[in-house]
Design a protein around this motif. Structure first.
Motif, PDB file in Angstrom:
ATOM      1  N   VAL A   4      39.105 -49.814   4.003  1.00 25.57           N
ATOM      2  CA  VAL A   4      40.436 -49.357   5.135  1.00 25.57           C
ATOM      3  C   VAL A   4      39.346 -48.086   6.535  1.00 25.57           C
ATOM      4  CG1 VAL A   4      41.998 -46.861   5.654  1.00 25.57           C
ATOM      5  CG2 VAL A   4      42.124 -48.869   4.084  1.00 25.57           C
ATOM      6  N   MET A   5      38.493 -47.371   5.271  1.00 30.44           N
ATOM      7  CA  MET A   5      37.112 -46.949   6.613  1.00 30.44           C
ATOM      8  C   MET A   5      36.739 -47.237   7.246  1.00 30.44           C
ATOM      9  SD  MET A   5      37.692 -43.337   6.099  1.00 30.44           S
ATOM     10  CE  MET A   5      36.745 -43.164   7.248  1.00 30.44           C
ATOM     11  N   ALA A   6      36.099 -48.455   6.886  1.00 30.70           N
ATOM     12  CA  ALA A   6      35.359 -50.207   6.969  1.00 30.70           C
ATOM     13  C   ALA A   6      35.812 -50.076   8.417  1.00 30.70           C
ATOM     14  CB  ALA A   6      34.759 -50.417   6.368  1.00 30.70           C
ATOM     15  N   TRP A   7      37.399 -50.421   8.232  1.00 30.45           N
ATOM     16  CA  TRP A   7      37.838 -51.316   9.536  1.00 30.45           C
ATOM     17  C   TRP A   7      38.074 -49.545  10.612  1.00 30.45           C
ATOM     18  CZ3 TRP A   7      41.950 -49.787  13.039  1.00 30.45           C
ATOM     19  CH2 TRP A   7      41.682 -50.440  13.892  1.00 30.45           C
ATOM     20  N   PHE A   8      38.582 -48.738  10.019  1.00 30.63           N
ATOM     21  CA  PHE A   8      38.371 -47.307  11.087  1.00 30.63           C
ATOM     22  C   PHE A   8      37.166 -47.434  11.718  1.00 30.63           C
ATOM     23  CE2 PHE A   8      42.448 -45.397   8.667  1.00 30.63           C
ATOM     24  CZ  PHE A   8      42.570 -45.801   9.794  1.00 30.63           C
ATOM     25  N   ASN A   9      36.254 -46.883  10.589  1.00 34.96           N
ATOM     26  CA  ASN A   9      34.599 -46.765  11.114  1.00 34.96           C
ATOM     27  C   ASN A   9      34.122 -47.584  12.723  1.00 34.96           C
ATOM     28  OD1 ASN A   9      34.572 -44.668  10.200  1.00 34.96           O
ATOM     29  ND2 ASN A   9      33.247 -44.994   8.048  1.00 34.96           N
ATOM     30  N   LEU A  10      34.904 -49.402  12.374  1.00 38.89           N
ATOM     31  CA  LEU A  10      33.667 -50.309  12.722  1.00 38.89           C
ATOM     32  C   LEU A  10      34.497 -51.600  13.741  1.00 38.89           C
ATOM     33  CD1 LEU A  10      32.331 -52.315   9.562  1.00 38.89           C
ATOM     34  CD2 LEU A  10      30.794 -50.704  11.127  1.00 38.89           C
ATOM     35  N   GLU A  11      35.713 -51.018  13.050  1.00 37.19           N
ATOM     36  CA  GLU A  11      36.297 -52.359  14.034  1.00 37.19           C
ATOM     37  C   GLU A  11      38.166 -51.291  15.520  1.00 37.19           C
ATOM     38  OE1 GLU A  11      38.600 -55.459  12.459  1.00 37.19           O
ATOM     39  OE2 GLU A  11      36.753 -55.096  11.011  1.00 37.19           O
ATOM     40  N   LYS A  12      37.742 -50.027  15.005  1.00 35.07           N
ATOM     41  CA  LYS A  12      38.874 -48.872  15.738  1.00 35.07           C
ATOM     42  C   LYS A  12      38.648 -48.967  17.044  1.00 35.07           C
ATOM     43  CE  LYS A  12      39.153 -44.982  15.123  1.00 35.07           C
ATOM     44  NZ  LYS A  12      39.830 -43.414  15.636  1.00 35.07           N
ATOM     45  N   GLN A  13      37.679 -48.612  17.356  1.00 41.05           N
ATOM     46  CA  GLN A  13      36.795 -48.441  18.591  1.00 41.05           C
ATOM     47  C   GLN A  13      37.221 -49.567  19.696  1.00 41.05           C
ATOM     48  OE1 GLN A  13      36.828 -45.604  19.365  1.00 41.05           O
ATOM     49  NE2 GLN A  13      37.039 -44.759  17.400  1.00 41.05           N
ATOM     50  N   GLU A  14      37.019 -50.584  19.034  1.00 40.09           N
ATOM     51  CA  GLU A  14      37.212 -52.124  20.088  1.00 40.09           C
ATOM     52  C   GLU A  14      38.960 -52.488  20.310  1.00 40.09           C
ATOM     53  OE1 GLU A  14      33.960 -53.342  21.111  1.00 40.09           O
ATOM     54  OE2 GLU A  14      33.449 -51.556  20.403  1.00 40.09           O
ATOM     55  N   ASP A  15      39.643 -51.757  18.867  1.00 36.47           N
ATOM     56  CA  ASP A  15      40.577 -52.476  19.202  1.00 36.47           C
ATOM     57  C   ASP A  15      42.313 -51.859  20.223  1.00 36.47           C
ATOM     58  OD1 ASP A  15      43.386 -53.713  18.575  1.00 36.47           O
ATOM     59  OD2 ASP A  15      42.770 -53.546  16.332  1.00 36.47           O
ATOM     60  N   VAL A  16      42.177 -52.701  21.235  1.00 38.76           N
ATOM     61  CA  VAL A  16      43.419 -51.061  22.516  1.00 38.76           C
ATOM     62  C   VAL A  16      44.737 -51.642  22.227  1.00 38.76           C
ATOM     63  CG1 VAL A  16      41.742 -52.198  23.753  1.00 38.76           C
ATOM     64  CG2 VAL A  16      43.136 -53.855  23.645  1.00 38.76           C
ATOM     65  N   THR A  17      44.680 -52.092  20.501  1.00 38.58           N
ATOM     66  CA  THR A  17      46.460 -52.677  19.670  1.00 38.58           C
ATOM     67  C   THR A  17      47.105 -50.993  19.534  1.00 38.58           C
ATOM     68  OG1 THR A  17      46.376 -53.767  17.594  1.00 38.58           O
ATOM     69  CG2 THR A  17      46.084 -54.603  20.248  1.00 38.58           C
TER      70      THR A  17
END
Length: 184
Positions: free
Chosen positions: A36-49
């Motif tokens: 979960v933290m990997a997603w928040f730290n690596l992908e959240k910023q790029e996800d416009v949804t």
């Protein structure tokens, strides 16, 4: 029909429960929290949804992960070795003193409050069709972690710690595991 094993936790010795907790709860909780933290730290910023609440979700989840890590380290390095050693040397005496358990109890209570707040800001983990598949998986993982945490707390608070603490030690009661407490 496939047969499956059901663990009767009440039949296990405290030392055996320590082993089960490490394998069935500590390791999976750490793994899911890391995902979960990997997603928040690596992908959240790029996800416009993602919804605006994702930043608050990340903050709450990070706090939950920190509390879980703290408990897991204390149990693995201090409490579980004492419980295992008492099983060999104490001949039935209670293994822990209430003071040794108090910080664990306080951390569990923090986790319960944080889980309730996370559930609120995720809309009860209901995914929306417009969200990316990555964020949907992240929300699903947060829900899976919540379920594991409740199972872990239940087993420790109702079976393991009552077996190794002196009678009348305050533990988290069953009604505290239900989402009735608010930090608002």
């Amino acid at each position: 029909m496939y047969p499956f094993a059901i663990i009767n936790f009440h039949e296990l010795s405290p030392a055996a429960l320590c082993d089960v907790v490490v394998n069935k709860f500590h390791q999976p909780i750490e793994n899911i929290a890391d995902q979960v933290m990997a997603w928040f730290n690596l992908e959240k910023q790029e996800d416009v949804t993602v919804p605006a609440a994702a930043d608050l979700q990340q903050l709450l989840f990070s706090s939950i992960q920190a509390e879980c890590t703290l408990i897991i380290r204390k149990e693995n390095s201090v409490l579980f070795p004492v419980i295992r050693n008492a099983a060999v040397h104490n001949n039935g005496k209670k293994a822990l003193q209430p003071a040794a358990y108090e910080s664990i109890r306080q951390s569990f209570q923090k986790i319960l409050l944080l889980l309730q707040k996370l559930r609120q800001v995720t809309g009860n983990y209901l995914v929306q069709p417009q969200w990316s598949s990555g964020y949907k998986i992240c929300v699903s993982d947060m829900y899976s972690l919540e379920q594991l945490l409740y199972q872990w707390l239940y087993i420790e608070q109702n079976i393991l710690y009552p077996a190794v603490l002196p009678p009348n030690t305050i533990i988290i009661r069953q009604e505290e595991l239900i989402n009735t407490v608010s930090i608002d």
